[in-house]
Design an enzyme around this catalytic site. Structure first.
Site, PDB file in Angstrom:
ATOM      1  N   CYS A  67      42.298  42.342  30.247  1.00 27.49           N
ATOM      2  CA  CYS A  67      41.737  41.036  31.083  1.00 27.49           C
ATOM      3  C   CYS A  67      41.365  39.952  30.116  1.00 27.49           C
ATOM      4  O   CYS A  67      41.906  39.202  29.407  1.00 27.49           O
ATOM      5  CB  CYS A  67      41.099  41.412  32.245  1.00 27.49           C
ATOM      6  SG  CYS A  67      41.170  40.112  33.512  1.00 27.49           S
ATOM      7  N   HIS A 102      43.002  46.494  35.261  1.00 24.61           N
ATOM      8  CA  HIS A 102      42.131  47.369  35.113  1.00 24.61           C
ATOM      9  C   HIS A 102      42.101  48.718  36.070  1.00 24.61           C
ATOM     10  O   HIS A 102      43.196  48.944  36.192  1.00 24.61           O
ATOM     11  CB  HIS A 102      40.601  46.621  35.900  1.00 24.61           C
ATOM     12  CG  HIS A 102      40.280  45.098  35.374  1.00 24.61           C
ATOM     13  ND1 HIS A 102      39.464  45.434  34.206  1.00 24.61           N
ATOM     14  CD2 HIS A 102      40.587  43.858  35.432  1.00 24.61           C
ATOM     15  CE1 HIS A 102      39.136  44.078  33.781  1.00 24.61           C
ATOM     16  NE2 HIS A 102      39.834  43.097  34.721  1.00 24.61           N
TER      17      HIS A 102
HETATM   18  N1  GLN Z   1      37.200  35.510  33.296  1.00 25.33           N
HETATM   19  C1  GLN Z   1      38.437  35.748  33.420  1.00 25.33           C
HETATM   20  C2  GLN Z   1      39.365  35.451  34.469  1.00 25.33           C
HETATM   21  O1  GLN Z   1      38.776  35.593  35.652  1.00 25.33           O
HETATM   22  C3  GLN Z   1      38.661  37.206  33.062  1.00 25.33           C
HETATM   23  C4  GLN Z   1      38.479  38.225  34.011  1.00 25.33           C
HETATM   24  C5  GLN Z   1      38.347  39.638  33.929  1.00 25.33           C
HETATM   25  O2  GLN Z   1      38.193  40.013  32.885  1.00 25.33           O
HETATM   26  N2  GLN Z   1      38.558  40.408  34.903  1.00 25.33           N
HETATM   27  O3  GLN Z   1      40.572  35.018  34.307  1.00 25.33           O
END
Ligand code: GLN
Length: 244
Positions: free
Chosen positions: A94, A195
């Site tokens: 992510c 995730h």
């Molecule tokens: N800040 C990033 C987004 O919202 C990554 C979020 C995350 O790693 N879950 O796209």
């Protein structure tokens, strides 16, 4: 018995929705194969001794944490890229995946320069892409399904047709909710929005990294692990998603 080391980069900043479970999974599977596997935490400013590292892992994080990490990684990006080119196994989830591209434009308009390893851009949006995901991917020559959980505001768009996605979205959003691409795969690097954590539910993806680590050290992984329970977990979430 060989001793492997996985670098967990920025464990206190990048670690969302059970990302650390990926490391526990790799470590335990390596032990079941009869080898030792240590996790080495690397924090902001700490040097990485690549000669002693078999894999790099970075998890997800909020925009604030991403900013801190971008600055630190930018200073060491040339060496990191050289190691990726050389086939270092790397898993970026992510927020860490987003930083491999050219830039991340946050929802407030703030532009964070990425590491520019790959020609893709990520644009933030207010409504987040959240839910379980099912993708089809090709791993070590076999077509497999991968399940996970995504929660991101950023939409990632490839700006280079030669970039290879990790997989094709069957259920969920993936890179941007539009083009059915999910993640990126390059040599032994995987970047993904999944995730969950990703690897315990997808033993074939865990094995992709174990085999790559072992191959680079000239070690044979001669035992096959019994993935009976992991496969039940995988099939249950997959069937639940397909029934929707
Ligand atoms: N800040 C990033 C987004 O919202 C990554 C979020 C995350 O790693 N879950 O796209």
């Amino acid at each position: 018995m060989a001793g492997f080391v996985i670098a967990h980069m920025y464990p206190d900043l990048l670690n969302l929705y059970g990302d650390r479970g990926n490391l526990l999974c790799l470590q335990q599977r390596m032990r079941w194969h009869g080898h030792d596997c240590r996790i080495k935490n690397i924090r902001l400013g700490e040097k990485i001794e690549y000669a002693n590292i078999d894999m790099v892992f970075m998890g997800g994080g909020s925009d604030r944490e991403q900013g801190l990490v971008y600055r630190d990684l930018a200073g060491r990006s040339d060496e990191f890229m050289a190691r990726i080119e050389d086939g270092l196994p790397v898993l970026c989830i992510c927020g860490a995946y987003q930083l491999l591209g050219t830039s991340y434009i946050a929802v407030n308009g703030q532009v964070m320069e990425g590491l520019k390893f790959f020609n893709f851009i990520t644009r933030g949006a207010k409504n987040r892409l959240i839910g379980n995901v099912l993708i089809k991917a090709c791993m070590d020559g076999d077509e497999i399904s991968i399940v996970g959980f995504e929660n991101h505001g950023g939409r990632t768009f490839f700006e280079d047709d030669t970039l290879q996605a990790l997989g094709r979205v069957i259920k969920g959003y993936g890179n941007n909710g539009e083009d059915k691409k999910e993640g990126i795969k390059y040599k032994n690097l995987i970047g993904t929005y999944l995730h969950g954590p990703l690897l315990p539910k997808n033993p074939a993806a865990a094995d992709f990294f174990l085999k790559a680590m072992a191959r680079r050290r000239g070690v044979e992984l001669d035992s096959r692990l019994d993935d009976y329970i992991e496969k039940i977990a995988h099939e249950q979430i997959k069937n639940r998603l397909l029934a929707k």
